[in-house]
Motif scaffolding. Structure first.
Motif, PDB file in Angstrom:
ATOM      1  N   ILE A  68       0.855  -1.184   0.000  1.00 39.34           N
ATOM      2  CA  ILE A  68       0.000   0.000   0.000  1.00 39.34           C
ATOM      3  C   ILE A  68       0.892   1.236   0.000  1.00 39.34           C
ATOM      4  O   ILE A  68       1.871   1.291   0.747  1.00 39.34           O
ATOM      5  CB  ILE A  68      -0.907   0.022   1.244  1.00 39.34           C
ATOM      6  CG1 ILE A  68      -1.838  -1.190   1.223  1.00 39.34           C
ATOM      7  CG2 ILE A  68      -1.717   1.313   1.313  1.00 39.34           C
ATOM      8  CD1 ILE A  68      -2.661  -1.331   2.486  1.00 39.34           C
ATOM      9  N   GLU A 104      -9.689   3.644   1.733  1.00 44.00           N
ATOM     10  CA  GLU A 104      -9.774   2.542   0.772  1.00 44.00           C
ATOM     11  C   GLU A 104      -9.865   3.087  -0.654  1.00 44.00           C
ATOM     12  O   GLU A 104      -9.261   2.532  -1.579  1.00 44.00           O
ATOM     13  CB  GLU A 104     -10.990   1.668   1.082  1.00 44.00           C
ATOM     14  CG  GLU A 104     -10.856   0.825   2.344  1.00 44.00           C
ATOM     15  CD  GLU A 104      -9.832  -0.290   2.191  1.00 44.00           C
ATOM     16  OE1 GLU A 104      -9.328  -0.515   1.066  1.00 44.00           O
ATOM     17  OE2 GLU A 104      -9.516  -0.940   3.201  1.00 44.00           O
ATOM     18  N   TYR A 105     -10.607   4.165  -0.822  1.00 42.09           N
ATOM     19  CA  TYR A 105     -10.701   4.802  -2.147  1.00 42.09           C
ATOM     20  C   TYR A 105      -9.324   5.281  -2.599  1.00 42.09           C
ATOM     21  O   TYR A 105      -8.915   5.064  -3.750  1.00 42.09           O
ATOM     22  CB  TYR A 105     -11.681   5.964  -2.099  1.00 42.09           C
ATOM     23  CG  TYR A 105     -11.499   6.949  -3.233  1.00 42.09           C
ATOM     24  CD1 TYR A 105     -11.923   6.654  -4.530  1.00 42.09           C
ATOM     25  CD2 TYR A 105     -10.875   8.181  -3.004  1.00 42.09           C
ATOM     26  CE1 TYR A 105     -11.733   7.556  -5.572  1.00 42.09           C
ATOM     27  CE2 TYR A 105     -10.685   9.084  -4.038  1.00 42.09           C
ATOM     28  CZ  TYR A 105     -11.107   8.771  -5.318  1.00 42.09           C
ATOM     29  OH  TYR A 105     -10.914   9.660  -6.344  1.00 42.09           O
ATOM     30  N   ARG A 162      -6.388   4.248  -1.568  1.00 46.03           N
ATOM     31  CA  ARG A 162      -5.515   3.100  -1.817  1.00 46.03           C
ATOM     32  C   ARG A 162      -5.736   2.564  -3.219  1.00 46.03           C
ATOM     33  O   ARG A 162      -4.788   2.356  -3.977  1.00 46.03           O
ATOM     34  CB  ARG A 162      -5.783   2.010  -0.775  1.00 46.03           C
ATOM     35  CG  ARG A 162      -4.936   0.747  -0.969  1.00 46.03           C
ATOM     36  CD  ARG A 162      -5.397  -0.377  -0.071  1.00 46.03           C
ATOM     37  NE  ARG A 162      -6.758  -0.784  -0.371  1.00 46.03           N
ATOM     38  CZ  ARG A 162      -7.097  -1.580  -1.388  1.00 46.03           C
ATOM     39  NH1 ARG A 162      -6.158  -2.066  -2.195  1.00 46.03           N
ATOM     40  NH2 ARG A 162      -8.356  -1.908  -1.593  1.00 46.03           N
ATOM     41  N   SER A 163      -7.004   2.340  -3.558  1.00 39.99           N
ATOM     42  CA  SER A 163      -7.322   1.801  -4.887  1.00 39.99           C
ATOM     43  C   SER A 163      -6.899   2.770  -5.988  1.00 39.99           C
ATOM     44  O   SER A 163      -6.322   2.361  -7.001  1.00 39.99           O
ATOM     45  CB  SER A 163      -8.822   1.525  -4.989  1.00 39.99           C
ATOM     46  OG  SER A 163      -9.229   0.571  -4.034  1.00 39.99           O
ATOM     47  N   SER A 164      -7.176   4.053  -5.785  1.00 40.56           N
ATOM     48  CA  SER A 164      -6.851   5.053  -6.798  1.00 40.56           C
ATOM     49  C   SER A 164      -5.348   5.158  -7.019  1.00 40.56           C
ATOM     50  O   SER A 164      -4.872   5.168  -8.176  1.00 40.56           O
ATOM     51  CB  SER A 164      -7.419   6.410  -6.368  1.00 40.56           C
ATOM     52  OG  SER A 164      -7.060   7.416  -7.287  1.00 40.56           O
ATOM     53  N   MET A 201      -3.011   2.956  -6.312  1.00 46.96           N
ATOM     54  CA  MET A 201      -2.438   1.729  -6.852  1.00 46.96           C
ATOM     55  C   MET A 201      -2.806   1.538  -8.322  1.00 46.96           C
ATOM     56  O   MET A 201      -2.018   1.008  -9.102  1.00 46.96           O
ATOM     57  CB  MET A 201      -2.884   0.532  -6.010  1.00 46.96           C
ATOM     58  CG  MET A 201      -2.324   0.575  -4.587  1.00 46.96           C
ATOM     59  SD  MET A 201      -2.750  -0.828  -3.543  1.00 46.96           S
ATOM     60  CE  MET A 201      -1.672  -2.093  -4.228  1.00 46.96           C
ATOM     61  N   ARG A 202      -4.004   1.997  -8.706  1.00 48.91           N
ATOM     62  CA  ARG A 202      -4.362   1.947 -10.132  1.00 48.91           C
ATOM     63  C   ARG A 202      -3.447   2.834 -10.957  1.00 48.91           C
ATOM     64  O   ARG A 202      -3.177   2.565 -12.134  1.00 48.91           O
ATOM     65  CB  ARG A 202      -5.817   2.385 -10.336  1.00 48.91           C
ATOM     66  CG  ARG A 202      -6.850   1.317 -10.015  1.00 48.91           C
ATOM     67  CD  ARG A 202      -8.183   1.651 -10.649  1.00 48.91           C
ATOM     68  NE  ARG A 202      -8.657   2.982 -10.263  1.00 48.91           N
ATOM     69  CZ  ARG A 202      -9.407   3.224  -9.199  1.00 48.91           C
ATOM     70  NH1 ARG A 202      -9.771   2.226  -8.413  1.00 48.91           N
ATOM     71  NH2 ARG A 202      -9.787   4.459  -8.918  1.00 48.91           N
TER      72      ARG A 202
END
Length: 508
Positions: free
Chosen positions: A137, A200-201, A203-205, A207-208
């Protein structure tokens, strides 16, 4: 009058600027007070000795035991290895895949258990760093994740929190630390839910977009420990509102100054010197804080005879004026005794915890008290009457007025406890009278005022924010966006929703 108002504004700007640039608040607050006094034409020396200092001393007199016992308890938890053991236990239970939640819940558990906020921050950073590394992360999310656990719901919203931010309103409204439990629990769910959703948003953003843990590597802190290894504990502070000074690390009897001019608190707990016998033992002191606080507040104190408090030598107070702070003092003392009992064979090793605890309590409490002294000086100038009338003409609703005045002063000072004390010292009596006249629940006033103090207090100039970023080796540019979302937007949203609900339907 106009010059007086200009002086107040300039003094606020100066206080924010000096604090942001790392000047200790103990010095910055008196300097800012001089600016307000000069523009108002008030006498400087008399205002300092008869207004500033009595207000400072009053805050220290009321809350010193909480700061002192909290610092000692936190350092003893570090020396015994209990704090680190708790963090590891929760982290292992949830696993690296839940690194964000594990970090938040572990931080929150220790904070709600009475450990000083920045003791938690220094303990959590190396563990969070390892969790984030394993889960890959982006590390820029570490400060925001820790901040969500220690600077928000466990500090102000959860009923029974032993942190000073939950105690202060009771001194003005005659309530206790468990005031408005339903409001506090709902506020906690909103703040925690919003904060976790944002993290969480992000993290996803991130990592994308190809960002991972190894991007712009954080230098490992000297003596830091991984998730499965033991190392030297980092320095800690007793309170997020404390002042700033060069960071120090004690090791092997020497003291080395690190990060020249770095604005971090000066208190430095000893390294973890002992090993818990099992995974359950470290949780017992935390359970003691929560259980004793609850028992004293709701079961024991109400059944005792307190009529003697009406005597002149005790100030003619009521139990409701002191129950909250007395319960926390007893809870922390019992927790410290539990730590000592569990480590009876190593009392010599624990002695340093008391010395370091005394040192660790001094700067935070005097920094916050200095801000309270500044607030008293500002409230004493004639121009402040204009500000006071403007605040009370906002809407005439006691709850709204309390929340707004506390939010503004917390934002200005960058301090939740300091801002709330300034606001309630200035408006507390009027707010209580107004609430009683309007039929407003004082318990709801307590809870939402405390939550309001824990919103705008973490603007970029906040000492808590500056310190946390330094601990994590990151900058405002890298991580403040996430800190701001979870410690400002989430709490402000929760307070706004709950003010509306309580105003329409009453407390719950």
């Amino acid at each position: 009058m106009l010059w007086g108002i200009i002086g107040i504004i300039l003094s606020l700007v100066l206080l924010i600027t000096l604090a942001y640039r790392g000047m200790p608040v103990v010095i910055a607050a008196p300097i800012a007070s001089v600016v307000a006094l000069v523009f108002s034409g008030a006498p400087l020396l008399a205002s300092y000795t008869e207004i500033f200092m009595p207000a400072l001393a009053g805050f220290v007199g009321n809350y010193f035991p909480v700061f002192l016992l909290g610092a000692i308890f936190g350092i003893l938890m570090t020396i015994t290895g209990y704090a680190e053991s708790i963090a590891r236990s929760v982290a292992r239970r949830l696993g690296a895949r839940s690194a964000l939640l594990a970090t938040v819940l572990t931080s929150a558990l220790m904070t709600y258990g009475g450990i000083s906020l920045f003791v938690v921050a220094f303990v959590m950073f190396p563990l969070a760093r390892e969790l984030f590394r394993v889960a890959d992360i982006p590390k820029r999310l570490i400060p925001g994740t820790i901040a969500l656990g220690i600077f928000t719901f466990t500090m102000t919203a959860l009923p029974g929190s032993p942190q000073v931010q939950n105690i202060i309103p009771g001194q003005f409204f005659g309530t206790d630390g468990f005031a408005a439990p339903g409001v506090g629990v709902v506020g906690t769910l909103i703040i925690l839910g919003f904060g976790m959703a944002w993290l969480e948003y992000r993290r996803s953003s991130l990592m994308r977009n190809g960002e991972h843990f190894g991007s712009d590597e954080i230098p490992a802190k000297r003596g830091g420990s991984g998730l499965f290894g033991r190392g030297k504990a980092q320095p800690s502070a007793a309170d997020p509102d404390g002042g700033t000074s060069p960071q120090r690390e004690r090791s092997g009897g020497t003291v080395e100054t690190q990060e020249k001019d770095a604005p971090v608190p000066a208190s430095a707990p000893t390294t973890a010197l002992l090993q818990p016998r099992n995974a359950v033992e470290p949780f017992l002191p935390l359970v003691a804080v929560i259980a004793v606080n609850f028992a004293c507040t709701l079961l024991i104190f109400p059944r005792l005879e307190w009529s003697y408090l009406q005597e002149e030598k005790f100030g003619g107070i009521a139990l409701s004026n002191r129950a909250g702070i007395w319960a926390v003092i007893i809870a922390l003392i019992v927790a410290i005794l539990v730590v000592l009992a569990l480590n009876a064979k190593n009392l010599g090793t624990l002695k340093s915890g008391f010395t370091e605890g005394v040192k660790g309590a001094m700067l935070p409490i005097f920094s916050t008290a200095s801000e309270v002294g500044y607030g008293a000086v500002v409230a004493s100038v004639a121009a402040f009457a204009v500000v006071r009338d403007a605040v009370f003409n906002v809407g005439g609703n006691a709850l709204v007025t309390s929340v707004l005045s506390t939010s503004v002063t917390a934002a200005i000072t960058g301090s939740s406890s300091g801002g709330m004390t300034i606001a309630l010292n200035a408006f507390g009596d009027q707010l209580r009278t107004m609430a009683e006249d309007q039929g407003m629940s004082l318990e709801a006033m307590h809870r939402l005022t405390a939550m309001a103090a824990g919103g705008l207090d973490t603007l970029p100039h906040s000492g808590a924010v500056v310190t946390l970023l330094l601990v994590c080796g990151l900058t405002h540019r890298q991580s403040y966006k996430d800190i701001g979302m979870v410690t400002i937007v989430g709490p402000v949203l929760a307070v706004a929703i709950l003010v509306g609900v309580v105003s329409l339907f009453g407390s719950f």
